[in-house]
Design an enzyme around this catalytic site. Structure first.
Site, short mmCIF file in Angstrom:
data_model
loop_
_atom_site.label_atom_id
_atom_site.label_comp_id
_atom_site.label_asym_id
_atom_site.label_seq_id
_atom_site.Cartn_x
_atom_site.Cartn_y
_atom_site.Cartn_z
N HIS A 49 0.86 -1.45 -0.29
CA HIS A 49 -0.69 0.08 -0.11
C HIS A 49 0.96 1.28 0.52
CE1 HIS A 49 -3.04 2.63 1.49
NE2 HIS A 49 -2.32 3.33 2.65
N HIS A 73 3.41 6.79 4.92
CA HIS A 73 2.67 8.30 5.33
C HIS A 73 1.68 7.68 6.32
CE1 HIS A 73 0.01 5.30 2.43
NE2 HIS A 73 -0.86 5.89 3.37
N GLU A 77 0.35 6.12 12.50
CA GLU A 77 -0.42 6.02 12.39
C GLU A 77 -0.63 3.86 13.25
OE1 GLU A 77 -3.96 7.91 10.43
OE2 GLU A 77 -4.87 5.82 9.90
N ASP A 78 -0.10 3.82 12.27
CA ASP A 78 0.12 2.36 12.49
C ASP A 78 1.01 1.24 12.83
OD1 ASP A 78 -2.56 2.26 11.17
OD2 ASP A 78 -1.84 2.44 9.15
N ASP A 140 -3.33 8.13 -1.37
CA ASP A 140 -3.64 6.83 -0.14
C ASP A 140 -5.00 7.22 -0.31
OD1 ASP A 140 -3.12 6.15 2.33
OD2 ASP A 140 -5.03 7.67 3.07
N ASP A 260 -24.89 11.85 -25.72
CA ASP A 260 -24.03 12.20 -24.99
C ASP A 260 -22.75 11.57 -24.78
OD1 ASP A 260 -23.56 14.36 -22.11
OD2 ASP A 260 -21.88 13.09 -22.28
MN MN Z 1 -2.67 4.68 4.13
#
Ligand code: MN
Length: 484
Positions: A49, A73, A77-78, A140, A260
């Site tokens: 990721h 990134h 957080e993780d 992300d 269209d």
């Molecule tokens: Mn992420």
């Protein structure tokens, strides 16, 4: 170095030849080690990721600190790594970017809505300091949307909804059309699966027959334009599923009824060429009346510029044509990211006079949003201001103010000047008196009537649609102790 890292570095060096390879490798290895024992819902290694996000940022041709922050990134957080530790390793610039995209501790909130609103507020504030924060967040989100099929149905719908109401409009507001369309079509799949599938097969079916029409039109058009000796290139253009779906809903028509989806683009070096080519197009093909829009002389809020017109082919098919310069084309595809790229590439620093204008708009807007104290009000204003459809309202002097659809004379008054908003007592639209909650339409000429000692009323908060007006009114009412 892994082949994955080597490939990224190679792409990076195409537009940034003096890239600090050691720094890139360090960020790559650091993130890979930090996420070592983590898996994504797909069962893949988590770092895939991080690498995908960085690849998107390289596609946008962003600078090395942004790419490194993309790799890193999710580290704060993780993983157990703290901002302090990251800063020791990578310095302030990269760390600030990573902190900007890091979510707040969810334990602090009583509800998910509140957490979502506060996280948006935090991220927008970080974006006001550094626009690259939102670019990382969008990259992300793009990868998360591409891998959404591994999550629960409830999570899929929640993420898709957030993407369609906030991320995609934000990308649009930043002029990043390619990304916006990709996010929308991904979200569409999860929000309305059956409509998506039906439309998808219809579009695939019809594309074949249309391809012939487009190809023959392009060759006829090509011949005519060639005779002018004006430098240009012609591109085909596919409409996205979500935009077709929205148009069907807006006009309450079936897919078969909306004529269209067929279009070509003409790209040429100068603005004068754009108008010259338009002249040729209108001479050679019958334009559909009312279809011509000049976004070159009146750009959209996101600074999008092009000439739009729809013409009829000899076979009776309608084709939408967009004419723009190379620079407008880059802006239309990559938006703010395109501008960022010029600034960092060194090829022409300071060349883009629109960049500061664009960033100022963003900063100012975020400032108004910050003023809104309740999380609900914040997120609602964010959504309204991001509304896709905007109207252009004129002052009696002929200045144009772009506003979100549904905007009222009060929004217009505050858009012209705060003082005018404050002292507003009435409004005249196209020379007729209207109520302050009147819904303005594109092309309206709006005149605001003011009285020196008049002040904002509490009821105005129910009327206004823009964050700017809401923030100014609330600020006044709060100062007077009228609202909390
Ligand atoms: Mn992420």
């Amino acid at each position: 170095m892994t082949p994955d890292a080597a490939g990224m570095l190679k792409d990076l060096k195409v537009y940034a030849p003096n890239t600090d390879e050691t720094l890139f490798e360090l960020a790559y290895e650091y993130s890979m080690t930090a996420h070592k024992n983590q898996e994504r819902a797909s069962g893949e290694h988590y770092f895939i990721h991080c690498s995908a996000v960085a690849k998107t940022l390289i596609e946008f041709k962003l600078d090395l600190p942004t790419v490194c922050a993309g790799l890193l990134h999710d580290v704060i957080e993780d993983t157990p790594i703290t901002a302090e530790e990251l800063e020791k390793e990578f310095g302030e610039e990269i760390t600030t970017l990573v902190v900007g995209v890091t979510k707040l501790d969810t334990l602090k909130f009583t509800s998910r809505d509140e957490a979502q609103a506060e996280n948006w507020r935090k991220m927008m504030l970080a974006t006001a300091q550094d626009i690259r924060v939102i670019l990382i967040k969008l990259a992300d989100r793009l990868h998360n949307m591409k891998t959404l099929n591994f999550l629960s149905k409830e999570k899929q719908e929640r993420k898709a909804y957030e993407t369609i109401t906030l991320y995609a409009p934000l990308a649009q507001r930043l002029g990043m059309f390619q990304l916006k369309s990709e996010l929308e079509d991904l979200a569409f799949q999860y929000l309305h699966p059956s409509e998506h599938n039906t439309l998808n097969s219809k579009v695939t079916q019809i594309t074949k027959s249309r391809e012939k029409v487009i190809t023959s039109f392009k060759s006829v058009l090509g011949e005519k334009l060639k005779a002018t000796n004006i430098e240009h290139r012609i591109l085909g253009r596919a409409k996205t599923l979500w935009s077709i779906y929205q148009k069907m809903k807006r006009q309450e028509k079936s897919f078969e009824e909306i004529q269209d989806g067929m279009g070509v683009r003409i790209i040429t070096p100068t603005i004068a060429n754009c108008y010259a080519l338009l002249g040729v197009v209108h001479t050679e093909f019958k334009p559909v009346s009312g279809s011509f829009t000049d976004y070159i002389s009146v750009p959209k809020v996101n600074l999008y510029q092009s000439l739009h017109t729809t013409v009829m082919t000899s076979g009776g098919d309608l084709i939408e044509i967009q004419i723009r310069t190379e620079e407008m084309h880059r802006t239309a595809e990559y938006g703010i990211a395109a501008h960022w790229r010029y600034k960092t590439s060194g090829e022409a620093a300071g060349r883009d006079e629109h960049l500061e204008e664009k960033l100022n708009w963003l900063r100012q807007w975020i400032e108004w949003l910050q003023d809104l104290k309740s999380p609900r009000e914040f997120i609602e204003s964010l959504k309204t201001d991001l509304e896709l459809h905007q109207v252009f309202i004129f002052t009696p002097a002929g200045d144009v103010k772009p506003l979100p659809a549904g905007a009222t004379p009060l929004d217009f008054a505050y858009a012209v000047h705060t003082e005018i908003g404050m002292m507003c007592v009435g409004a005249r639209v196209n020379n007729k008196m209207v109520k302050l909650d009147y819904e303005l339409k594109s092309g309206d000429i709006c005149q605001i009537l003011t009285k020196k000692k008049s002040v904002p009323k509490k009821g105005w908060l129910e009327i206004v649609k823009t964050a700017r007006a809401r923030s100014k009114i609330r600020h006044y009412l709060r100062e007077k102790g009228i609202v909390a």
